[in-house]
Design an enzyme around this catalytic site. Structure first.
Site, PDB file in Angstrom:
ATOM      1  N   ASP A 151       0.875  -1.178   0.000  1.00  0.00           N
ATOM      2  CA  ASP A 151       0.000   0.000   0.000  1.00  0.00           C
ATOM      3  C   ASP A 151       0.915   1.232   0.000  1.00  0.00           C
ATOM      4  OD1 ASP A 151       0.909   0.236   2.597  1.00  0.00           O
ATOM      5  OD2 ASP A 151      -1.075   0.206   3.534  1.00  0.00           O
ATOM      6  N   HIS A 207       9.931 -23.914   9.281  1.00  0.00           N
ATOM      7  CA  HIS A 207       8.840 -24.555  10.032  1.00  0.00           C
ATOM      8  C   HIS A 207       7.454 -24.335   9.419  1.00  0.00           C
ATOM      9  CE1 HIS A 207      11.162 -24.728  14.132  1.00  0.00           C
ATOM     10  NE2 HIS A 207      11.886 -25.162  13.112  1.00  0.00           N
ATOM     11  N   HIS A 233       6.644 -30.968  10.785  1.00  0.00           N
ATOM     12  CA  HIS A 233       5.885 -29.759  10.423  1.00  0.00           C
ATOM     13  C   HIS A 233       4.790 -30.042   9.389  1.00  0.00           C
ATOM     14  CE1 HIS A 233       8.713 -27.527  12.766  1.00  0.00           C
ATOM     15  NE2 HIS A 233       9.719 -28.058  12.079  1.00  0.00           N
ATOM     16  N   THR A 268       2.846  -1.666   8.850  1.00  0.00           N
ATOM     17  CA  THR A 268       3.394  -2.560   9.880  1.00  0.00           C
ATOM     18  C   THR A 268       3.621  -3.985   9.388  1.00  0.00           C
ATOM     19  OG1 THR A 268       1.144  -3.162  10.487  1.00  0.00           O
ATOM     20  CG2 THR A 268       2.153  -1.330  11.727  1.00  0.00           C
ATOM     21  N   CYS A 327       3.093  -3.200   4.052  1.00  0.00           N
ATOM     22  CA  CYS A 327       2.191  -2.094   4.420  1.00  0.00           C
ATOM     23  C   CYS A 327       2.900  -1.332   5.539  1.00  0.00           C
ATOM     24  CB  CYS A 327       0.804  -2.605   4.809  1.00  0.00           C
ATOM     25  SG  CYS A 327       0.760  -3.753   6.193  1.00  0.00           S
TER      26      CYS A 327
HETATM   27  C1  RB5 Z   1      -1.951   2.611   6.588  1.00  0.00           C
HETATM   28  O1  RB5 Z   1      -1.954   3.808   7.282  1.00  0.00           O
HETATM   29  C2  RB5 Z   1      -1.704   1.447   7.569  1.00  0.00           C
HETATM   30  O2  RB5 Z   1      -2.787   1.291   8.413  1.00  0.00           O
HETATM   31  C3  RB5 Z   1      -1.422   0.180   6.801  1.00  0.00           C
HETATM   32  O3  RB5 Z   1      -0.346   0.386   5.969  1.00  0.00           O
HETATM   33  C4  RB5 Z   1      -1.020  -1.050   7.605  1.00  0.00           C
HETATM   34  O4  RB5 Z   1      -0.010  -0.746   8.523  1.00  0.00           O
HETATM   35  C5  RB5 Z   1      -2.068  -1.858   8.178  1.00  0.00           C
HETATM   36  O5  RB5 Z   1      -1.806  -2.921   8.751  1.00  0.00           O
END
Ligand code: RB5
Length: 149
Positions: A7, A99, A134, A68, A66
């Site tokens: 994203d 694993h 596994h 996180t 993304c």
């Molecule tokens: C976008 O602001 C953020 O929420 C997205 O990139 C992501 O981290 C969601 O898990």
């Protein structure tokens, strides 16, 4: 083939990863996004996951970024056959392959530096799935996927 997606929050790290893969002579397919304009990560998780599942080459995998890595992980894991793993150090990158037989790595553009991303990707690619004990666990994951629960 390595299927890449992000994203807006993962866009810059994805672009860095493309460069890194090019330098290593690895083939990738980028499903977007292509700018910092705000988009919804599930759209790109789905695109990359579908392309990966259509690819018959068992060595293919995906990298989704993304902010996180959490949203990409959750979304990609809704697709049958996807085992997406959010990795945050070299150990998790290694065991995700050994694993869990992960077929998608997810990373956080706001939590992972480019140098860390290089190290995690290298680590993931340098190991094989171990199988053995596994296999039964992966089989049980597939069973959950196929059941109505
Ligand atoms: C976008 O602001 C953020 O929420 C997205 O990139 C992501 O981290 C969601 O898990």
């Amino acid at each position: 083939m390595i299927f890449l997606g992000s994203d807006h929050a993962g866009f810059e790290l994805k672009e860095f990863i493309k460069n890194f893969l090019e330098k290593k002579g690895l083939k990738y397919l980028d499903v977007g996004t292509n700018s910092l304009k705000s988009v919804d990560y599930p759209d790109y998780a789905l695109k990359a996951a579908k392309k990966l599942m259509e690819d018959s080459d068992k060595s293919s995998f995906g990298i989704l970024v993304c902010g996180t890595g959490i949203g990409m992980e959750i979304a990609a894991n809704k697709v049958d056959g996807i085992r997406a793993a959010l990795v945050h150090d070299e150990y998790t990158a290694e065991v995700a392959k050994r694993h869990n037989n992960a077929n998608i790595l997810t990373l956080g553009g706001r939590t992972t530096t480019p140098t860390e991303a290089e190290r995690f990707i290298d680590k993931f690619m340098s190991f094989e799935y171990e199988g053995g004990r596994h296999d039964n666990r992966i089989f049980k994951i597939t069973f959950i996927e196929k059941s109505e629960c």
